[in-house]
Design a protein around this motif. Structure first.
Motif, PDB file in Angstrom:
ATOM      1  N   TYR A 182      -7.380  -6.836  -9.842  1.00  0.00           N
ATOM      2  CA  TYR A 182      -6.721  -8.140  -9.719  1.00  0.00           C
ATOM      3  C   TYR A 182      -5.335  -7.980  -9.090  1.00  0.00           C
ATOM      4  O   TYR A 182      -4.977  -8.698  -8.144  1.00  0.00           O
ATOM      5  CB  TYR A 182      -6.613  -8.787 -11.098  1.00  0.00           C
ATOM      6  CG  TYR A 182      -5.734 -10.012 -11.167  1.00  0.00           C
ATOM      7  CD1 TYR A 182      -6.112 -11.209 -10.542  1.00  0.00           C
ATOM      8  CD2 TYR A 182      -4.523  -9.991 -11.865  1.00  0.00           C
ATOM      9  CE1 TYR A 182      -5.303 -12.334 -10.616  1.00  0.00           C
ATOM     10  CE2 TYR A 182      -3.717 -11.117 -11.949  1.00  0.00           C
ATOM     11  CZ  TYR A 182      -4.114 -12.289 -11.325  1.00  0.00           C
ATOM     12  OH  TYR A 182      -3.315 -13.405 -11.387  1.00  0.00           O
ATOM     13  N   LYS A 214     -12.298 -11.664  -2.678  1.00  0.00           N
ATOM     14  CA  LYS A 214     -10.938 -11.683  -3.233  1.00  0.00           C
ATOM     15  C   LYS A 214     -10.681 -12.992  -3.976  1.00  0.00           C
ATOM     16  O   LYS A 214     -10.207 -12.989  -5.121  1.00  0.00           O
ATOM     17  CB  LYS A 214      -9.913 -11.504  -2.102  1.00  0.00           C
ATOM     18  CG  LYS A 214      -8.485 -11.410  -2.598  1.00  0.00           C
ATOM     19  CD  LYS A 214      -7.468 -11.508  -1.475  1.00  0.00           C
ATOM     20  CE  LYS A 214      -7.488 -10.319  -0.567  1.00  0.00           C
ATOM     21  NZ  LYS A 214      -6.370 -10.359   0.424  1.00  0.00           N
ATOM     22  N   GLN A 225     -14.614 -10.531   2.762  1.00  0.00           N
ATOM     23  CA  GLN A 225     -13.472 -10.018   2.004  1.00  0.00           C
ATOM     24  C   GLN A 225     -12.708 -11.165   1.348  1.00  0.00           C
ATOM     25  O   GLN A 225     -12.356 -11.095   0.161  1.00  0.00           O
ATOM     26  CB  GLN A 225     -12.519  -9.239   2.917  1.00  0.00           C
ATOM     27  CG  GLN A 225     -12.981  -7.847   3.268  1.00  0.00           C
ATOM     28  CD  GLN A 225     -11.907  -7.072   4.027  1.00  0.00           C
ATOM     29  OE1 GLN A 225     -10.755  -7.500   4.108  1.00  0.00           O
ATOM     30  NE2 GLN A 225     -12.289  -5.931   4.585  1.00  0.00           N
ATOM     31  N   PHE A 231     -14.814  -2.694  -0.363  1.00  0.00           N
ATOM     32  CA  PHE A 231     -14.198  -3.959   0.037  1.00  0.00           C
ATOM     33  C   PHE A 231     -13.794  -3.936   1.510  1.00  0.00           C
ATOM     34  O   PHE A 231     -14.054  -4.888   2.263  1.00  0.00           O
ATOM     35  CB  PHE A 231     -12.978  -4.219  -0.851  1.00  0.00           C
ATOM     36  CG  PHE A 231     -12.204  -5.461  -0.516  1.00  0.00           C
ATOM     37  CD1 PHE A 231     -12.714  -6.718  -0.794  1.00  0.00           C
ATOM     38  CD2 PHE A 231     -10.948  -5.373   0.077  1.00  0.00           C
ATOM     39  CE1 PHE A 231     -12.001  -7.865  -0.480  1.00  0.00           C
ATOM     40  CE2 PHE A 231     -10.228  -6.510   0.394  1.00  0.00           C
ATOM     41  CZ  PHE A 231     -10.760  -7.765   0.110  1.00  0.00           C
ATOM     42  N   TYR A 247      -4.306  -5.509  -7.258  1.00  0.00           N
ATOM     43  CA  TYR A 247      -4.507  -5.059  -5.868  1.00  0.00           C
ATOM     44  C   TYR A 247      -4.787  -6.256  -4.964  1.00  0.00           C
ATOM     45  O   TYR A 247      -4.213  -6.380  -3.873  1.00  0.00           O
ATOM     46  CB  TYR A 247      -5.666  -4.056  -5.801  1.00  0.00           C
ATOM     47  CG  TYR A 247      -6.096  -3.716  -4.396  1.00  0.00           C
ATOM     48  CD1 TYR A 247      -5.387  -2.800  -3.626  1.00  0.00           C
ATOM     49  CD2 TYR A 247      -7.215  -4.327  -3.837  1.00  0.00           C
ATOM     50  CE1 TYR A 247      -5.776  -2.503  -2.324  1.00  0.00           C
ATOM     51  CE2 TYR A 247      -7.619  -4.034  -2.539  1.00  0.00           C
ATOM     52  CZ  TYR A 247      -6.900  -3.120  -1.786  1.00  0.00           C
ATOM     53  OH  TYR A 247      -7.294  -2.844  -0.495  1.00  0.00           O
ATOM     54  N   PHE A 248      -5.664  -7.150  -5.411  1.00  0.00           N
ATOM     55  CA  PHE A 248      -6.005  -8.329  -4.606  1.00  0.00           C
ATOM     56  C   PHE A 248      -4.817  -9.275  -4.436  1.00  0.00           C
ATOM     57  O   PHE A 248      -4.713  -9.981  -3.432  1.00  0.00           O
ATOM     58  CB  PHE A 248      -7.177  -9.086  -5.231  1.00  0.00           C
ATOM     59  CG  PHE A 248      -8.539  -8.487  -4.935  1.00  0.00           C
ATOM     60  CD1 PHE A 248      -8.768  -7.736  -3.790  1.00  0.00           C
ATOM     61  CD2 PHE A 248      -9.598  -8.690  -5.805  1.00  0.00           C
ATOM     62  CE1 PHE A 248     -10.014  -7.191  -3.511  1.00  0.00           C
ATOM     63  CE2 PHE A 248     -10.862  -8.153  -5.537  1.00  0.00           C
ATOM     64  CZ  PHE A 248     -11.060  -7.402  -4.388  1.00  0.00           C
TER      65      PHE A 248
END
Length: 243
Positions: A81, A114, A110, A102, A83-84
């Protein structure tokens, strides 16, 4: 309320599909649905280390969107989470496999993954209070006095367990076995710490049986009080398990 709690999947989609079919779920609609309206519950750590994290995300997001399952996050979910969101995180301890998957996706896919995962995470409770409080599903477990609360210390405990502040030789946090001190009435189903077989302590059960480390993917059937497991297709890594 009839629930099948699924242990830490960690990208092991093949094992997840096999386990749900063994539990009587039908995949003909593209997601696992039970003819008797049993519900799946996910204990967190859907992704990382295993080969098919994106597929697991897709199915769990679809189930939650259709209100056909329960989900609360694990520490790996929390890291993905962040990272996104674009936060600075170390792409290690399994996240590198999810990130590689990903990045191989087309841009449009992507963006959808995300968006869907961020939405899944932000809507999820920190832990699940089910069947009028008789069943608690919490990733790394929860102390009795924390149930119903959501402070930072509760969040740390639920995501990482009863950490001591020290590190194990492999760099993971050292954790106490909190379940030894649990004496509450609610049944707590959790994962996070891989064990060779489901581990019952007081009114708790750890169902992280290390599918991604080549052992088993396990489900806990409630209220039947049964465990069902399928063997992993991945290589066995003995040192990852707490005896």
């Amino acid at each position: 309320m009839n629930i099948d709690v699924i242990g830490d999947i960690h990208g092991c989609f093949e094992e997840f599909e096999k386990l749900t079919k063994q539990l009587g779920y039908d995949w003909s609609t593209g997601m696992p649905l039970h003819p008797d309206n049993r519900m799946l519950s996910f204990v967190g750590d859907l992704t990382d280390r295993g080969p098919s994290s994106i597929k697991v995300i897709e199915i769990v997001c679809l189930l939650l969107k259709e209100k056909k399952a329960f989900y609360s996050p694990g520490n790996h979910c929390n890291k993905l989470y962040r990272y996104f969101l674009g936060n600075k995180v170390q792409i290690t301890h399994g996240l590198e496999t999810t990130v590689a998957e990903f990045k191989d996706l087309p841009n449009k896919k992507q963006e959808k993954i995300k968006h869907d995962f961020i939405s899944l995470y932000e809507k999820a409770p920190l832990y699940q209070i089910l069947d009028e409080g008789r069943l608690i599903v919490a990733h790394a477990g929860i102390r009795e006095e924390y149930i119903g609360k959501s402070s930072n210390s509760v969040k740390t405990f639920v995501l990482y367990g009863d950490i001591t502040g020290k590190k194990n030789p492999d760099g993971t946090p050292e954790r106490r076995d909190w379940a030894q001190q649990y004496h509450g009435k609610a049944l707590i189903v959790y994962g996070h710490t891989p064990v060779i077989e489901p581990k019952r302590t007081n009114q708790t059960i750890n169902i992280d049986t290390g599918a991604v480390f080549g052992n088993l993917l396990t489900a806990y059937r409630y209220p039947e009080d049964e465990v069902i497991s399928v063997k992993s297709s991945l290589p066995y890594v003995n040192e990852k398990f707490r005896k």
